[in-house]
Design a protein around this motif. Structure first.
Motif, PDB file in Angstrom:
ATOM      1  N   LEU A  32       0.850  -1.186   0.000  1.00  0.00           N
ATOM      2  CA  LEU A  32       0.000   0.000   0.000  1.00  0.00           C
ATOM      3  C   LEU A  32       0.884   1.234   0.000  1.00  0.00           C
ATOM      4  N   PHE A  33       0.511   2.173  -0.848  1.00  0.00           N
ATOM      5  CA  PHE A  33       1.300   3.393  -1.027  1.00  0.00           C
ATOM      6  C   PHE A  33       0.406   4.614  -0.817  1.00  0.00           C
ATOM      7  N   TRP A  34       0.969   5.661  -0.281  1.00  0.00           N
ATOM      8  CA  TRP A  34       0.311   6.970  -0.203  1.00  0.00           C
ATOM      9  C   TRP A  34       1.108   7.968  -1.034  1.00  0.00           C
ATOM     10  N   TYR A  35       0.363   8.782  -1.781  1.00  0.00           N
ATOM     11  CA  TYR A  35       0.955   9.835  -2.592  1.00  0.00           C
ATOM     12  C   TYR A  35       0.237  11.149  -2.301  1.00  0.00           C
ATOM     13  N   GLN A  36       0.961  12.246  -2.481  1.00  0.00           N
ATOM     14  CA  GLN A  36       0.384  13.579  -2.366  1.00  0.00           C
ATOM     15  C   GLN A  36       0.441  14.231  -3.743  1.00  0.00           C
ATOM     16  N   GLN A  37      -0.689  14.741  -4.194  1.00  0.00           N
ATOM     17  CA  GLN A  37      -0.744  15.384  -5.500  1.00  0.00           C
ATOM     18  C   GLN A  37      -1.202  16.830  -5.341  1.00  0.00           C
ATOM     19  N   ALA A  38      -0.255  17.742  -5.465  1.00  0.00           N
ATOM     20  CA  ALA A  38      -0.591  19.164  -5.398  1.00  0.00           C
ATOM     21  C   ALA A  38      -1.240  19.585  -6.713  1.00  0.00           C
ATOM     22  N   LEU A  39      -1.933  20.695  -6.689  1.00  0.00           N
ATOM     23  CA  LEU A  39      -2.652  21.174  -7.864  1.00  0.00           C
ATOM     24  C   LEU A  39      -1.695  21.388  -9.033  1.00  0.00           C
ATOM     25  N   LEU A  55       7.598   0.295   5.552  1.00  0.00           N
ATOM     26  CA  LEU A  55       8.977   0.065   5.134  1.00  0.00           C
ATOM     27  C   LEU A  55       9.670   1.327   4.613  1.00  0.00           C
ATOM     28  N   ASP A  56       8.902   2.309   4.236  1.00  0.00           N
ATOM     29  CA  ASP A  56       9.514   3.512   3.690  1.00  0.00           C
ATOM     30  C   ASP A  56       8.596   4.688   4.010  1.00  0.00           C
ATOM     31  N   LYS A  57       9.102   5.640   4.739  1.00  0.00           N
ATOM     32  CA  LYS A  57       8.337   6.861   5.008  1.00  0.00           C
ATOM     33  C   LYS A  57       9.142   8.093   4.642  1.00  0.00           C
ATOM     34  N   SER A  58      10.034   7.898   3.691  1.00  0.00           N
ATOM     35  CA  SER A  58      10.960   8.963   3.326  1.00  0.00           C
ATOM     36  C   SER A  58      10.275  10.159   2.673  1.00  0.00           C
ATOM     37  N   GLY A  59       9.072   9.953   2.146  1.00  0.00           N
ATOM     38  CA  GLY A  59       8.392  11.044   1.461  1.00  0.00           C
ATOM     39  C   GLY A  59       7.501  11.896   2.342  1.00  0.00           C
ATOM     40  N   LEU A  60       7.306  11.508   3.577  1.00  0.00           N
ATOM     41  CA  LEU A  60       6.464  12.296   4.474  1.00  0.00           C
ATOM     42  C   LEU A  60       7.123  13.661   4.685  1.00  0.00           C
ATOM     43  N   PRO A  61       6.392  14.749   4.422  1.00  0.00           N
ATOM     44  CA  PRO A  61       7.022  16.074   4.422  1.00  0.00           C
ATOM     45  C   PRO A  61       7.414  16.608   5.790  1.00  0.00           C
ATOM     46  N   SER A  62       6.762  16.132   6.826  1.00  0.00           N
ATOM     47  CA  SER A  62       7.126  16.620   8.165  1.00  0.00           C
ATOM     48  C   SER A  62       6.621  15.628   9.191  1.00  0.00           C
ATOM     49  N   ASP A  63       6.997  15.865  10.452  1.00  0.00           N
ATOM     50  CA  ASP A  63       6.545  14.953  11.511  1.00  0.00           C
ATOM     51  C   ASP A  63       5.083  15.176  11.864  1.00  0.00           C
ATOM     52  N   GLU A  85      -0.327  24.670   3.216  1.00  0.00           N
ATOM     53  CA  GLU A  85       0.465  23.967   2.210  1.00  0.00           C
ATOM     54  C   GLU A  85       0.166  22.467   2.154  1.00  0.00           C
ATOM     55  N   ASP A  86      -0.633  21.977   3.108  1.00  0.00           N
ATOM     56  CA  ASP A  86      -1.041  20.570   3.077  1.00  0.00           C
ATOM     57  C   ASP A  86      -2.193  20.348   2.098  1.00  0.00           C
ATOM     58  N   SER A  87      -2.781  21.423   1.603  1.00  0.00           N
ATOM     59  CA  SER A  87      -3.889  21.292   0.663  1.00  0.00           C
ATOM     60  C   SER A  87      -3.419  20.576  -0.595  1.00  0.00           C
ATOM     61  N   ALA A  88      -4.073  19.479  -0.907  1.00  0.00           N
ATOM     62  CA  ALA A  88      -3.663  18.630  -2.025  1.00  0.00           C
ATOM     63  C   ALA A  88      -4.661  17.488  -2.137  1.00  0.00           C
ATOM     64  N   VAL A  89      -4.485  16.685  -3.170  1.00  0.00           N
ATOM     65  CA  VAL A  89      -5.212  15.421  -3.253  1.00  0.00           C
ATOM     66  C   VAL A  89      -4.278  14.330  -2.737  1.00  0.00           C
ATOM     67  N   TYR A  90      -4.792  13.510  -1.855  1.00  0.00           N
ATOM     68  CA  TYR A  90      -4.000  12.416  -1.304  1.00  0.00           C
ATOM     69  C   TYR A  90      -4.500  11.116  -1.935  1.00  0.00           C
ATOM     70  N   LEU A  91      -3.589  10.472  -2.648  1.00  0.00           N
ATOM     71  CA  LEU A  91      -3.916   9.252  -3.378  1.00  0.00           C
ATOM     72  C   LEU A  91      -3.353   8.041  -2.651  1.00  0.00           C
ATOM     73  N   ARG A 112      -9.516  14.866  -1.596  1.00  0.00           N
ATOM     74  CA  ARG A 112      -9.102  16.252  -1.834  1.00  0.00           C
ATOM     75  C   ARG A 112      -9.200  17.004  -0.526  1.00  0.00           C
ATOM     76  N   LEU A 113      -8.060  17.437   0.001  1.00  0.00           N
ATOM     77  CA  LEU A 113      -7.992  18.169   1.263  1.00  0.00           C
ATOM     78  C   LEU A 113      -7.761  19.646   0.993  1.00  0.00           C
ATOM     79  N   LEU A 114      -8.611  20.456   1.590  1.00  0.00           N
ATOM     80  CA  LEU A 114      -8.451  21.909   1.489  1.00  0.00           C
ATOM     81  C   LEU A 114      -8.321  22.458   2.896  1.00  0.00           C
ATOM     82  N   VAL A 115      -7.221  23.111   3.159  1.00  0.00           N
ATOM     83  CA  VAL A 115      -6.984  23.709   4.476  1.00  0.00           C
ATOM     84  C   VAL A 115      -7.144  25.220   4.366  1.00  0.00           C
ATOM     85  N   LEU A 116      -8.079  25.733   5.144  1.00  0.00           N
ATOM     86  CA  LEU A 116      -8.371  27.174   5.081  1.00  0.00           C
ATOM     87  C   LEU A 116      -7.620  27.961   6.139  1.00  0.00           C
TER      88      LEU A 116
END
Lengths: 116, 117
Positions: A32-39, A55-63, A85-91, A112-116
């Motif tokens: 299982l993989f998680w991806y972040q897709q910015a606009l 097994l790999d969390k190297s792409g997580l942008p912050s703690d 800046e977390d606003s994005a689509v998470y796949l 689709r996450l929108l942070v106001l």
């Protein structure tokens, strides 16, 4: 199930709020993989699970980003103290085994996450 | 590091005609896979076609075919007899296999294709 499902499909959060995004992979899929897709961008890798092991969390942008898959099936991506800046689509994507190079990943519809 | 470049942000094609989407990549790997994914407005990514790097023969799936030039690190997608349902964002993706990392994808920024009736 027939495909990868994700919930919610849309999430609006106030800055500073915690959110949890759910992924149901295809039944029997080990990886299982998680991806972040910015606009306007392509998806970017966040993290990878093989069964319940992350097994790999190297792409997580912050703690503030945390993912789990406690029983090796459903996975949850949690974002604490959301920022704009977390606003994005998470796949989410899953594949049957993940150790075979020719394996195809099957993607969910995204949240689709929108942070106001 | 692996990078995937799609230099055409937007393209359009008349229905029934042929269009080619370009993709280049950079890697030091010798064994890898390349993919084209389609993402319609509903945002579900759908696999269109894939190519094994060790195969010289270009992959073909019905109306979709690729032109894989390994030495040039180029991987273009040709869509023949374009249909309205082909309208979508197309992503080129590179996959390498890493020990302990599964099969990690690297995506390009996408090409938005519009098929005009």
């Amino acid at each position: 199930g027939a495909g990868v499902s994700q919930s919610p499909r849309y999430k609006v959060a106030k800055r500073g709020q915690d959110v949890a995004l759910r992924c149901d992979p295809i039944s029997g899929h080990v990886s299982l993989f998680w991806y972040q897709q910015a606009l306007g961008q392509g998806p970017e890798f966040l993290t990878y699970f093989q069964n319940e092991a992350q097994l790999d969390k190297s792409g997580l942008p912050s703690d503030r980003f945390f993912a789990e898959r406690p029983e090796g099936s459903v996975s949850t991506l949690k974002i604490q103290r959301t920022q704009q800046e977390d606003s994005a689509v998470y796949l989410c994507a899953s594949s049957l085994i993940g150790r075979i190079l020719q394996e195809t990943q099957y993607f969910g519809p995204g949240t689709r996450l929108l942070v106001l | 590091a692996q990078t995937v470049t799609q230099s055409q942000p937007e393209m359009s094609v008349q229905e029934a005609e042929t269009v080619t989407l370009s993709c280049t990549y950079d890697t030091s790997e010798n064994n890898y896979y390349l993919f084209w994914y389609k993402q319609p407005p509903s945002r579900q990514m759908i696999l269109v076609i894939r190519q094994e790097a060790y195969k010289q023969q270009n992959a073909t799936e019905n109306r979709f075919s690729v032109n894989f030039q390994k030495a040039a690190k180029s991987f273009s997608l040709k869509i023949s007899d374009s249909q309205l349902g082909d309208t979508a964002m197309y992503f080129c993706a590179f996959m390498k296999h890493g020990l302990g990392t599964g099969n990690q994808f690297y995506f390009g920024t996408g090409t938005s294709l519009t098929v005009i009736p």
